[in-house]
Design an enzyme around this catalytic site. Sequence first.
Site, PDB file in Angstrom:
ATOM      1  N   ARG A 168      -8.538  -3.614   1.006  1.00  0.00           N
ATOM      2  CA  ARG A 168      -8.671  -3.397   2.407  1.00  0.00           C
ATOM      3  C   ARG A 168     -10.017  -3.234   3.039  1.00  0.00           C
ATOM      4  O   ARG A 168     -10.826  -2.286   2.622  1.00  0.00           O
ATOM      5  CB  ARG A 168      -7.983  -3.582   3.586  1.00  0.00           C
ATOM      6  CG  ARG A 168      -6.532  -4.345   3.643  1.00  0.00           C
ATOM      7  CD  ARG A 168      -5.678  -3.928   4.069  1.00  0.00           C
ATOM      8  NE  ARG A 168      -4.000  -4.799   3.735  1.00  0.00           N
ATOM      9  CZ  ARG A 168      -2.951  -4.418   2.736  1.00  0.00           C
ATOM     10  NH1 ARG A 168      -3.083  -3.876   2.210  1.00  0.00           N
ATOM     11  NH2 ARG A 168      -2.133  -5.440   3.208  1.00  0.00           N
ATOM     12  N   LYS A 201      -2.294  -0.939   4.362  1.00  0.00           N
ATOM     13  CA  LYS A 201      -1.207  -1.959   5.891  1.00  0.00           C
ATOM     14  C   LYS A 201      -0.379  -0.605   6.427  1.00  0.00           C
ATOM     15  O   LYS A 201       0.609  -1.126   4.722  1.00  0.00           O
ATOM     16  CB  LYS A 201      -1.822  -3.230   5.742  1.00  0.00           C
ATOM     17  CG  LYS A 201      -1.591  -3.653   7.119  1.00  0.00           C
ATOM     18  CD  LYS A 201      -2.223  -5.248   6.759  1.00  0.00           C
ATOM     19  CE  LYS A 201      -1.433  -5.722   8.107  1.00  0.00           C
ATOM     20  NZ  LYS A 201      -1.947  -7.213   7.945  1.00  0.00           N
ATOM     21  N   HIS A 277     -12.760  -9.342   5.181  1.00  0.00           N
ATOM     22  CA  HIS A 277     -11.795  -9.221   4.109  1.00  0.00           C
ATOM     23  C   HIS A 277     -11.655 -10.269   3.195  1.00  0.00           C
ATOM     24  O   HIS A 277     -10.855 -10.206   2.416  1.00  0.00           O
ATOM     25  CB  HIS A 277     -10.647  -9.689   4.800  1.00  0.00           C
ATOM     26  CG  HIS A 277      -8.814  -8.727   4.771  1.00  0.00           C
ATOM     27  ND1 HIS A 277      -8.683  -8.654   4.211  1.00  0.00           N
ATOM     28  CD2 HIS A 277      -8.357 -10.199   4.146  1.00  0.00           C
ATOM     29  CE1 HIS A 277      -7.674  -8.327   4.179  1.00  0.00           C
ATOM     30  NE2 HIS A 277      -7.436  -9.920   3.882  1.00  0.00           N
ATOM     31  N   ARG A 280     -11.108 -10.171  -0.630  1.00  0.00           N
ATOM     32  CA  ARG A 280     -10.125  -9.632  -0.678  1.00  0.00           C
ATOM     33  C   ARG A 280      -9.192 -10.939  -1.310  1.00  0.00           C
ATOM     34  O   ARG A 280      -8.501 -10.833  -1.899  1.00  0.00           O
ATOM     35  CB  ARG A 280      -8.850  -8.652   0.012  1.00  0.00           C
ATOM     36  CG  ARG A 280      -8.053  -8.622  -0.576  1.00  0.00           C
ATOM     37  CD  ARG A 280      -6.934  -7.343   0.903  1.00  0.00           C
ATOM     38  NE  ARG A 280      -6.047  -8.027   1.275  1.00  0.00           N
ATOM     39  CZ  ARG A 280      -4.977  -6.775   0.736  1.00  0.00           C
ATOM     40  NH1 ARG A 280      -5.094  -6.382  -0.479  1.00  0.00           N
ATOM     41  NH2 ARG A 280      -3.766  -6.831   0.118  1.00  0.00           N
ATOM     42  N   HIS A 303       1.728  -6.497  -1.683  1.00  0.00           N
ATOM     43  CA  HIS A 303       2.460  -7.514  -0.406  1.00  0.00           C
ATOM     44  C   HIS A 303       3.642  -6.745  -1.292  1.00  0.00           C
ATOM     45  O   HIS A 303       3.982  -7.199  -1.758  1.00  0.00           O
ATOM     46  CB  HIS A 303       1.443  -9.023  -0.470  1.00  0.00           C
ATOM     47  CG  HIS A 303       0.785  -9.399   0.082  1.00  0.00           C
ATOM     48  ND1 HIS A 303      -0.150 -10.683  -0.387  1.00  0.00           N
ATOM     49  CD2 HIS A 303      -0.242  -8.826   1.051  1.00  0.00           C
ATOM     50  CE1 HIS A 303      -1.317 -10.178  -0.074  1.00  0.00           C
ATOM     51  NE2 HIS A 303      -1.489  -8.986   0.675  1.00  0.00           N
ATOM     52  N   TYR A 312      -3.514 -15.800   1.125  1.00  0.00           N
ATOM     53  CA  TYR A 312      -4.607 -15.506   0.206  1.00  0.00           C
ATOM     54  C   TYR A 312      -5.313 -16.329  -0.648  1.00  0.00           C
ATOM     55  O   TYR A 312      -6.499 -16.044  -1.476  1.00  0.00           O
ATOM     56  CB  TYR A 312      -4.532 -13.882  -0.540  1.00  0.00           C
ATOM     57  CG  TYR A 312      -4.453 -12.701   0.827  1.00  0.00           C
ATOM     58  CD1 TYR A 312      -6.108 -12.330   0.355  1.00  0.00           C
ATOM     59  CD2 TYR A 312      -3.369 -12.612   1.342  1.00  0.00           C
ATOM     60  CE1 TYR A 312      -5.318 -10.650   1.637  1.00  0.00           C
ATOM     61  CE2 TYR A 312      -3.795 -12.086   2.526  1.00  0.00           C
ATOM     62  CZ  TYR A 312      -4.660 -10.733   2.548  1.00  0.00           C
ATOM     63  OH  TYR A 312      -4.293  -9.853   3.159  1.00  0.00           O
TER      64      TYR A 312
END
Length: 338
Positions: A168, A201, A277, A280, A303, A312
């Site tokens: 990120r 995150k 982003h 990613r 994740h 993604y």
Amino acid sequence: MIEGWCAQQLGGRRLQKATVENRVHVLRQFRDHAGVGPWEWTAAGFDEWMMDLVSVRHMMPSTLRTYQVVIRQFCDFITSPHYGWATQCEERFGTHPVQVCHDWNTRPHLQDHEANPRRRPLTRSELQQLFDRADEEVQTRLSAGRKGAAAAYRDATLLKVVYAWGLRANEAVMLDVTDLYRNPKVPSFGDLGFLRVRYGKASRGSPPKPRTVATVMPWAVDVLKDYMGNVLPLMRSGTTNALWFSERSRRLGVRSLSDRFALYRDELGLDSSLSPHCLRHSYATHLIEDGHDPFFVQRQLGHAYQATTGIYTHVSEDFANRILREALAKIPPLVDLT
């Protein structure tokens, strides 16, 4: 009820105060819409509120899910026998609270891709165009004797690092030199075998989630080594270990990365909604296409859910067709029993 729930969130679950306050704000929105106390809330009333949020306030699916989770968790609290609210309500009001959120009126976790469809991974060709444009900027500034060649080189390297390790934007700009270290299983990568993400995150109310990302793209090792050896010393100030510096010798910010990406994106005529982003997303997609195990990709991205990694991953049509052909080739031929 709300005070007791706040105590549970702040004390037992150790959530941050701001997070709990936001959740209470959601609770009060539903209470005001329903016009009754929690002991009289119904699933039908909850459905009406959801309809209002969708049709009148045009709320995004991800925000709707957040609201649903808040109401579900609060209802779990007030209906739990551990806290006795159901008994209290029966004695005082002749009724008791119920769970108003169920599988039929709430969205499952990331079942579908809910983001803007144009915020997608770059194709390999688009990715190469982006990197070539970033490298061209360095050469242009050097040839013209203009200022900013080191900054352009830094930005070109940063874009490649974001992609090559699936980071990120904030994770990338917060990297320190000390976050890179050796992977004994791949000695050829030297001190760049692993990258430690310290500012991953965070879940709501929780501190940043650290993770370790294994290096999987050898070309990126050479790119980062060259930057650290030849450009970083020119921009570093003092004894800080930051990996990226502004031209004023301060740690680079996310805004700088976003602005540089947007400049190259617009010059190349790519979708205007694309952001750093998408690199990613590209990382996840390309690892899957290159044959990496989905669980490994999930761990690399940090994740908690495989379903999150799924949104993604947008494999190309050629890749999907190749997988289909390989699957069909493994099916044994029919045996003629006549």
